[in-house]
Motif scaffolding. Structure first.
Motif, PDB file in Angstrom:
ATOM      1  N   THR A   1       0.812  -1.213   0.000  1.00 13.51           N
ATOM      2  CA  THR A   1       0.000   0.000   0.000  1.00 13.51           C
ATOM      3  C   THR A   1       0.848   1.265   0.000  1.00 13.51           C
ATOM      4  O   THR A   1       0.302   2.364   0.063  1.00 13.51           O
ATOM      5  N   ARG A   2       2.190   1.084  -0.043  1.00 11.34           N
ATOM      6  CA  ARG A   2       3.134   2.199   0.007  1.00 11.34           C
ATOM      7  C   ARG A   2       2.888   3.059   1.247  1.00 11.34           C
ATOM      8  O   ARG A   2       2.900   4.282   1.206  1.00 11.34           O
ATOM      9  N   GLY A   3       2.689   2.373   2.362  1.00 15.93           N
ATOM     10  CA  GLY A   3       2.402   3.076   3.600  1.00 15.93           C
ATOM     11  C   GLY A   3       3.581   3.856   4.158  1.00 15.93           C
ATOM     12  O   GLY A   3       3.412   4.860   4.845  1.00 15.93           O
ATOM     13  N   GLY A   4       4.800   3.394   3.889  1.00 13.83           N
ATOM     14  CA  GLY A   4       5.975   4.121   4.342  1.00 13.83           C
ATOM     15  C   GLY A   4       6.214   4.086   5.835  1.00 13.83           C
ATOM     16  O   GLY A   4       6.896   4.957   6.381  1.00 13.83           O
ATOM     17  N   GLN A   5       5.705   3.060   6.514  1.00 11.49           N
ATOM     18  CA  GLN A   5       5.832   2.993   7.963  1.00 11.49           C
ATOM     19  C   GLN A   5       7.238   2.595   8.404  1.00 11.49           C
ATOM     20  O   GLN A   5       7.675   2.964   9.491  1.00 11.49           O
ATOM     21  N   TYR A   6       7.962   1.852   7.534  1.00 11.02           N
ATOM     22  CA  TYR A   6       9.261   1.303   7.924  1.00 11.02           C
ATOM     23  C   TYR A   6      10.356   1.780   6.976  1.00 11.02           C
ATOM     24  O   TYR A   6      10.120   2.028   5.794  1.00 11.02           O
TER      25      TYR A   6
ATOM     26  N   THR B   1       9.794   3.442  -0.236  1.00 12.45           N
ATOM     27  CA  THR B   1       9.085   4.549   0.413  1.00 12.45           C
ATOM     28  C   THR B   1       9.856   5.156   1.575  1.00 12.45           C
ATOM     29  O   THR B   1       9.393   6.131   2.176  1.00 12.45           O
ATOM     30  N   SER B   2      11.024   4.614   1.935  1.00 14.76           N
ATOM     31  CA  SER B   2      11.785   5.164   3.064  1.00 14.76           C
ATOM     32  C   SER B   2      12.187   6.604   2.779  1.00 14.76           C
ATOM     33  O   SER B   2      12.637   6.934   1.673  1.00 14.76           O
ATOM     34  N   ASP B   3      12.038   7.467   3.801  1.00 15.27           N
ATOM     35  CA  ASP B   3      12.469   8.856   3.644  1.00 15.27           C
ATOM     36  C   ASP B   3      13.889   9.065   4.172  1.00 15.27           C
ATOM     37  O   ASP B   3      14.349  10.209   4.268  1.00 15.27           O
ATOM     38  N   ALA B   4      14.572   7.974   4.524  1.00 18.47           N
ATOM     39  CA  ALA B   4      15.960   8.072   4.985  1.00 18.47           C
ATOM     40  C   ALA B   4      16.783   6.952   4.347  1.00 18.47           C
ATOM     41  O   ALA B   4      17.407   6.150   5.038  1.00 18.47           O
ATOM     42  N   PRO B   5      16.816   6.890   3.019  1.00 20.85           N
ATOM     43  CA  PRO B   5      17.447   5.734   2.357  1.00 20.85           C
ATOM     44  C   PRO B   5      18.945   5.632   2.599  1.00 20.85           C
ATOM     45  O   PRO B   5      19.476   4.529   2.732  1.00 20.85           O
ATOM     46  N   GLU B   6      19.655   6.747   2.647  1.00 19.68           N
ATOM     47  CA  GLU B   6      21.101   6.668   2.843  1.00 19.68           C
ATOM     48  C   GLU B   6      21.435   6.204   4.258  1.00 19.68           C
ATOM     49  O   GLU B   6      22.367   5.415   4.464  1.00 19.68           O
ATOM     50  N   ALA B   7      20.695   6.707   5.237  1.00 19.94           N
ATOM     51  CA  ALA B   7      20.896   6.246   6.615  1.00 19.94           C
ATOM     52  C   ALA B   7      20.566   4.763   6.720  1.00 19.94           C
ATOM     53  O   ALA B   7      21.262   4.004   7.408  1.00 19.94           O
TER      54      ALA B   7
END
Length: 438
Positions: A75-80, A308-314
Motif C-alpha cells: 500500500t506504500r504506507g511508508g511505515q518502515y 518509500t523510506s524517507d531516509a534511504p542513505e541512513a
C-alpha cells in the motif's frame, strides 16, 4: 539598525553551527528470534559512530511481521525504513519496484556472500536485500537419549529411521517427547516444514499445468506420517508450536529429535540457555526411502529498504553495518564464535575459530549449498522455491493449507479431510488467479 540586524544574523548563524543536525530515525521491522534480538543489543557501536541516526525497533512474531510488512509495502504506507524479509519476498517485491537496489552499499564485500544466498536475494545480478543470516534445515537430536534407547541416527537418515528413533526416545511419564516438529499454521511456519517434508517424500505442490497435487499418494503419505509421529511421540499442544516454541522445548530437554532450521544449532548448543548443550547431534534433513531428495530448504532473514523510506542513505549505512564481517566479529567477541550469524559469508566457514566453536558448521554449509531451489521436487514442477512456491499467491494459499493441516494435528479433522480441503481451496484460488483455465 542595519548593524544590529547583521549582528543578530551572525549570532543566529553561530548558534545554528553549534547545534547538531536533527537525527534521522530509522524504523526497523524485525522478527522476534534470538539472532535479531541480539542485533538490537549490539547496536551501541553503530549509534556511537552514527549519532545522526536513531533506531526505532518494531519486533514482531513471524506471522505478524510478514502480514504487516507486506501490507505496508503493497500500500506504500511508508511505515518502515528497514524490513526484515526473506528470499521469498525479495524477487517478487523487487520486480514491483518496491525495494531499493543495494549494490552500492558502503564498504560492503558482497563477493564474500555464499553464492546460493546472494543469488536468492538478487534480480538480474543486483542485490535487493542483504542477508543477516541464512539457513537450510537439518536434524538435531539428543545423543544421550539415543544412546540410552539403543538407537543410532545416521548422518543421512530416512524418515523410517527418524520414526523408530522418536519412538525409542519417547518417555511421556518424564515429559520427554521423541520428536518436535512445527505445527503452528502459516506459510512460513508449519508449511515451511511440511513443504520440505513433502519434497523429501517425492510430492509437489503443482503439476506443470498448475493443478494442485494434494490428492496424490505422496502428499497423503507425507501428512499421514507427520500426524502419526506427532500424535504418537510429539508434545501436547503441538498445533500451536512454531520455531520458537520448539526451540524452547528442546533447550529444556523435552525433545528427543527436532527437525528445523540450521540456525537453531547455535542455540541448542549454548550452555547458558540449553540444558542439553553437551548432548546434541546433527544429521541431514531426512528423505523417504527410495526418494533421492533430502528436502533441504534455503532461507535467509535479510534486511531490505523499501522504496518509500524517507531516509534511504541512513538505512543503507545501517544494513551494511548489520550484515558486515565486522558485525560478525563483534558478535564473536561478545558472545563467542558459535553465535556468529551463520550461513551468509564464505569467510566465516574458512575461519578456524568458528569451525572449532561450531560443530554444526560443516553440516550447515553442506545443507545450504545442496539446497535445490530451482527444482525442489523430484517430479516436474512449474515453480521455483524450496520450502515455498515462489509466486505472490503463496502467502495466501500457503497459510490456508497450513490452517487445514494444523487443524488435523489438533484432532479437529482427519488427514483425508485436510488434504481434500487443501485441494479444493488451492484449486479455487489458482483458478481465480488465472493459473488454471476456467
Amino acid at each position: 539598525m542595519a548593524h544590529i540586524t547583521r549582528a543578530l544574523a551572525g549570532a543566529c548563524a553561530v548558534t545554528a553551527l553549534s547545534v547538531p543536525a536533527l537525527a534521522e530515525t530509522l524504523t526497523i521491522a524485525t522478527v522476534n528470534n534470538g539472532d535479531m534480538i541480539r542485533m538490537q543489543r549490539m547496536t551501541a557501536p553503530f549509534t556511537e559512530a552514527n549519532p545522526d541516526i536513531e533506531l526505532d525497533w518494531v519486533t514482531l512474531e513471524e506471522n505478524i511481521l510478514r502480514e504487516r510488512v507486506t501490507t505496508d509495502i503493497a500500500t506504500r504506507g511508508g511505515q518502515y525504513d528497514v524490513l526484515t524479509i526473506g528470499n521469498y519476498e525479495v524477487p517478487i517485491w523487487a520486480n514491483q519496484d518496491w525495494l531499493l537496489p543495494l549494490s552500492d552499499l558502503p564498504d560492503y564485500d558482497s563477493e564474500d556472500l555464499l553464492p546460493p544466498v546472494r543469488d536468492a536475494l538478487s534480480v538480474d545480478g543486483t542485490l535487493y536485500a542483504v542477508p543477516f543470516y541464512a539457513e537450510s534445515a537439518m536434524v538435531m537430536y539428543r545423543t544421550d537419549l539415543a544412546e540410552a534407547a539403543g538407537v543410532t541416527i545416521s548422518d543421512s537418515p530416512t524418515w523410517a529411521e527418524i520414526r523408530a528413533a522418536a519412538e525409542a526416545m519417547t518417555n511421556k511419564d518424564e515429559e520427554v517427547y521423541g520428536i518436535c516438529l512445527r505445527g503452528k499454521p502459516g506459510w512460513g511456519e508449519n508449511m515451511a516444514f511440511l513443504t520440505a517434508m513433502a519434497n523429501s517424500y517425492g510430492a509437489r505442490w503443482f503439476d506443470p499445468d498448475w493443478q494442485p497435487q494434494f490428492d496424490s499418494e505422496e502428499w497423503n503419505a507425507t501428512l499421514t506420517d507427520y500426524l502419526d509421529m506427532m500424535t504418537s511421540y510429539g508434545p501436547p499442544g503441538a498445533s500451536s508450536n512454531g520455531f520458537n516454541e520448539n526451540l524452547s522445548l528442546f533447550q529444556q530437554g523435552k525433545c528427543g529429535i527436532w527437525i528445523d532450521a540450521t540456525i537453531a544449532a547455535s542455540f541448542v548448543t549454548d550452555p547458558e540457555n540449553s540444558t542439553v548443550a553437551d548432548s546434541v547431534g546433527f544429521a541431514q534433513f531426512p528423505n523417504k526411502e527410495g526418494v533421492d531428495n533430502h528436502g533441504n530448504w534455503l532461507w535467509s532473514w535479510s534486511l531490505a529498504i523499501p522504496a518509500t523510506s524517507d531516509a534511504p542513505e541512513a538505512a543503507k549505512t545501517f544494513v551494511a553495518w548489520a550484515t558486515s564481517k565486522a558485525y560478525t566479529e563483534a558478535v564473536a567477541e561478545a558472545d563467542g564464535w558459535r553465535n556468529a550469524p551463520a550461513g551468509t559469508r564464505a569467510s566465516l566457514y574458512e575461519n578456524a575459530e568458528y569451525q572449532e566453536a561450531a560443530p554444526f558448521a560443516e553440516m550447515t554449509l553442506n545443507a545450504i549449498e545442496s539446497a535445490n531451489t530451482q527444482k525442489a521436487s523430484v517430479q516436474d514442477i512449474p515453480y521455483t522455491g524450496g520450502q515455498f512456491v515462489a509466486i505472490p499467491e503463496f502467502q495466501g494459499i500457503g497459510t490456508s493449507v497450513g490452517q487445514q493441516f494444523s487443524a488435523a494435528l489438533a484432532g479437529q479433522m482427519s488427514a483425508e479431510d485436510a488434504l481434500a480441503g487443501a485441494q479444493s481451496n488451492v484449486t479455487r484460488e489458482m483458478t481465480r488467479a488465472g493459473y488454471i483455465s476456467r
